[in-house]
Enzyme design. Structure first.
Site, PDB file in Angstrom:
ATOM      1  N   VAL A  60       3.363  -5.349   3.018  1.00  0.00           N
ATOM      2  CA  VAL A  60       2.798  -6.121   4.129  1.00  0.00           C
ATOM      3  C   VAL A  60       3.216  -7.575   3.952  1.00  0.00           C
ATOM      4  O   VAL A  60       3.078  -8.143   2.859  1.00  0.00           O
ATOM      5  CB  VAL A  60       1.259  -6.015   4.159  1.00  0.00           C
ATOM      6  CG1 VAL A  60       0.692  -6.791   5.349  1.00  0.00           C
ATOM      7  CG2 VAL A  60       0.824  -4.555   4.228  1.00  0.00           C
TER       8      VAL A  60
ATOM      9  N   GLY B 189       0.820  -1.194   0.000  1.00  0.00           N
ATOM     10  CA  GLY B 189       0.000   0.000   0.000  1.00  0.00           C
ATOM     11  C   GLY B 189       0.855   1.245   0.000  1.00  0.00           C
ATOM     12  O   GLY B 189       2.075   1.184  -0.199  1.00  0.00           O
TER      13      GLY B 189
ATOM     14  N   ASP C 138     -10.326   6.540   3.341  1.00  0.00           N
ATOM     15  CA  ASP C 138      -9.758   5.706   2.269  1.00  0.00           C
ATOM     16  C   ASP C 138     -10.466   4.354   2.235  1.00  0.00           C
ATOM     17  O   ASP C 138      -9.816   3.314   2.117  1.00  0.00           O
ATOM     18  CB  ASP C 138      -8.260   5.532   2.463  1.00  0.00           C
ATOM     19  CG  ASP C 138      -7.561   5.066   1.181  1.00  0.00           C
ATOM     20  OD1 ASP C 138      -8.130   5.270   0.093  1.00  0.00           O
ATOM     21  OD2 ASP C 138      -6.468   4.504   1.263  1.00  0.00           O
TER      22      ASP C 138
END
Length: 735
Positions: A433, A428, A544
């Site tokens: 991640v 992201g 978001d």
């Protein structure tokens, strides 16, 4: 016409409804100004031109008139007058004042046959902080008229601030920004269609057509828009001395470019980015940063003030920068004027309703030279201080978790498989991640701050502050954090089914989402948002919400994730304004995308888009109908108007109750209505989805609906979607 008046609450609209002229109040200010703004955007006006920036009207008593002698005047309730065109009056002929669709307000003669005559005065000759297509930036050598932009003093006060933008008076053919009368920045000379030192200003020749004119009568810079449908376009000189270019296309797509002036860090309160161009000293070098810390207040006994209402926040920064003993500053007054400074390490108390304080840190982990006030401190020490500060009161267990995971990292993450690609779950705006396993066998998701991340550091601190205080079954859980030198890591519960987008937009996996699962996911997301907006200890706007930020556990239960861009509201707050627009193209409400106005209704808009995607199995930003390119919102609205809305159903759904499908689509269209006030709250939405309310109102036309056959070229198109990741505003494409 002469003798006519415009009072508070009345507006003059351009012929095609593009621009609007009237009285407005910036943000929470009680002062009134006469200004021009974009008419079709649902927001409190953000003026692109102000008639009386240095002479505000109080008590909403302003009256604007075209007098019989040809004077354009503002009169307040006490009879005091402000003449806008002092030297351009004429009583010898009929006159008319007209707001054009270019945004130009003109006073002109009317010929005896009723046709338009000579222009006597125009607002384009008196710009404030915005340059519109067709306006000139430069000089009229015949009458020594100078066309320059002046930044606002603050977001509340449109009178001229610290910065002025114009052409080099020496005739060198370049733009110059002056700060308090001194040269601050130069664009470099104009050559081959661009400025030597600032090619980013003119590189988008597919969007803009740029012009530099130099002759015996005038020299100026101007621009026009190539795409005729991209009428909402402007360049702004903001309060930090940055030149920012904006475009909002008719299809709702946005583009923004900021000139590279100084070093920038992003923040939500101030325009686009806080960018500093400073001279280095013995105690201030490239390793020094003033970082905005939100939601804390400092020990006032350690501070001193400058109660000067002519000082803006950039002036406070400049004064603190040039004082080696200064280690923090903030605006003194609610209108963002005046300054407060600290010369010792301030003690901070957590309170999310308090304003931003700018605190000195080091940018590269090195020791700063100890100077006069001994303000230097290593980055490692300072970031441990801020981490502790962010999660201290009532969050001692989280601190223990951070320390525990820090030890785990040092012992168990040093092998050759350290952050291997095989364990990567996704990426992201914050960074990658990874999947990990703790010594007790518990699986975790490890979110690692990318070292080259432009805004990851702020998001890191924001996420720690926020998510540690939030507990709900439909929100992802933060298990701990790790901060060691340059390494910054967040550790979450592991979600085995990854994110919703991996199912929803995959041809094969989409079939696994039957109607019952989709309804459960929709209701879970709604419950999570309701908690954020209404029932958590602090009201939170996510900003978001999208399919890639909805994680799915073993049982396909949804959990909202990624709070790096979220904002905390006081429970008496309903909306706020920012010049740092963050989020994802296609999910952002129009009032937020263009003007930075956000509220719980911004999340509602995003939820409506997500609801349409869940029902149809198609992305909003990459949807194409059979005949022409459009958006999913536009397609849904067309089907609704034709009475064929059930055709929106994902073709992979084998069975689906028509009444439930119809309700979901109608709720989605209510959520994406153009006017934020028309959208339902999350409480209303849950009632509608669970049939507690039997009769749903008819939705009005949604935002971005009129898009058929219209598209604006945007940078870095990929995989059918448009990525805006590189821009100074943080509009990010879903992965």
């Amino acid at each position: 016409m002469q003798g006519q008046q415009l009072k508070n609450g009345e507006h003059l609209i351009s012929r095609n409804g593009v621009f609007e002229l009237g009285f407005f109040s910036p943000r929470s200010s009680t002062n009134q100004y006469l200004g021009i703004w974009y008419s079709k955007l649902p927001h409190n006006p953000e003026a692109i031109w102000v008639a009386n920036p240095e002479n505000p009207i109080s008590n909403k008593s302003g009256v604007f008139s075209l007098e019989s002698d040809g004077k354009l005047k503002i009169t307040n309730g006490k009879g005091q007058e402000i003449v806008i065109n002092a030297n351009q009056g004429s009583s010898d002929s009929n006159l008319t004042a007209t707001l054009l669709d270019t945004g130009n307000f003109v006073l002109r003669q009317v010929n005896s046959d009723g046709t338009e005559g000579q222009i006597l005065w125009q607002s384009f000759d008196y710009p404030t902080n915005n340059l519109l297509p067709g306006m000139k930036l430069g000089m009229n050598l015949k009458n020594e008229e100078n066309w320059t932009l002046s930044s606002w003093l603050s977001n509340e006060i449109p009178r001229p601030g610290a910065f002025e933008l114009g052409m080099d008076p020496s005739g060198a053919g370049q733009l110059i920004i002056w700060r308090r009368g001194n040269v601050y920045w130069k664009s470099g000379v104009w050559k081959n269609g661009g400025f030597k030192n600032s090619p980013e200003l003119t590189k988008r020749d597919d969007l803009y057509q740029f012009r530099f004119m130099s002759n015996s009568e005038e020299w100026y810079f101007s621009f026009s828009v190539v795409n005729n449908n991209s009428t909402l376009s402007r360049w702004e000189l903001n309060a930090w001395g940055q030149i920012v270019g904006f475009i909002l296309a008719a299809d709702g797509s946005t583009w923004q470019q900021t000139a590279k002036i100084g070093s920038c860090i992003t923040d939500e309160t101030y325009p686009s980015a806080m960018c500093f161009k400073q001279n280095f000293t013995s105690c201030r070098n490239e390793s020094v940063l003033f970082v905005p810390i939100r939601g804390y207040y400092s020990n006032l006994e350690l501070s001193y003030i400058e109660n000067n209402t002519n000082l803006g926040i950039s002036d406070c920064h400049d004064r603190c920068w040039n004082n080696c003993s200064c280690i923090a500053y903030e605006s003194l007054l609610p209108d963002e004027t005046g300054c407060r400074f600290w010369t010792k390490q301030p003690g901070f108390v957590r309170n999310p309703n308090f304003p931003v304080v700018f605190v000195l840190v080091l940018g590269n982990g090195q020791e700063q030279t100890k100077a006069k006030g001994g303000a230097g401190e290593s980055l490692k020490e300072q970031w441990w201080f801020w981490c502790i500060l962010a999660i201290a009161p009532g969050l001692f267990l989280l601190l223990l978790a951070c320390c525990n995971i820090n030890r785990i990292k040092s012992k168990s993450l040093k092998g050759k498989d350290n952050f291997s690609f095989a364990n990567k779950l996704g990426k992201g705006g914050f960074g990658p991640v990874y999947k990990g396993t703790l010594p007790d066998g518990q699986r975790v998701a490890v979110k690692r701050l990318a070292r080259n991340s432009g805004q990851g550091l702020e998001e890191f601190m924001n996420e720690i502050t926020l998510i540690a205080d939030l507990q709900h079954r439909n929100l992802v859980r933060l298990l701990g954090c790790c901060i060691q030198e340059e390494e910054k890591i967040l550790v979450y519960e592991y979600m085995s089914n990854k994110s919703l987008d991996t199912f929803l937009f995959d041809t094969a996996k989409r079939k696994l989402l039957d109607w019952e699962k989709r309804i459960a996911i929709i209701e879970g997301i709604a419950q999570g948002l309701l908690y954020l907006h209404k029932y958590s200890r602090m009201r939170v706007i996510h900003r978001d919400l999208k399919a890639s930020n909805i994680l799915l556990d073993d049982d396909m239960n949804p959990k909202i994730s990624d709070f790096g861009m979220a904002r905390i509201f006081g429970h008496d707050e309903t909306r706020a304004n920012t010049h740092r627009v963050v989020g994802t193209y296609g999910y952002m409400s129009p009032e937020y995308a263009m003007n930075g106005i956000f509220s719980v209704k911004s999340d509602v808009f995003s939820f409506g888009v997500l609801l349409l995607e869940i029902v149809s199995g198609k992305k909003n930003t990459s949807f194409h109908s059979s005949s022409e390119p459009t958006t999913l919102i536009s397609h849904a609205w067309d089907l609704w108007q034709r009475g064929d809305v059930l055709e929106l159903k994902d073709e992979t759904l084998e069975s689906c109750p028509k009444n439930e499908l119809f309700t979901c689509i109608q709720v989605a269209l209510l959520c994406v209505q153009a006017n934020a006030d028309d959208r339902p709250t999350m409480s209303d939405i849950i009632s509608l989805l669970t049939n507690e309310v039997k009769f749903l109102q008819e939705p009005k036309e949604p935002a971005y609906a009129a898009t058929s056959g219209i598209s604006l070229p945007l940078p870095d198109s990929k995989s059918g979607s448009r990525s805006l990741n590189y821009m100074s505003i943080t509009i990010m494409d879903a992965r």
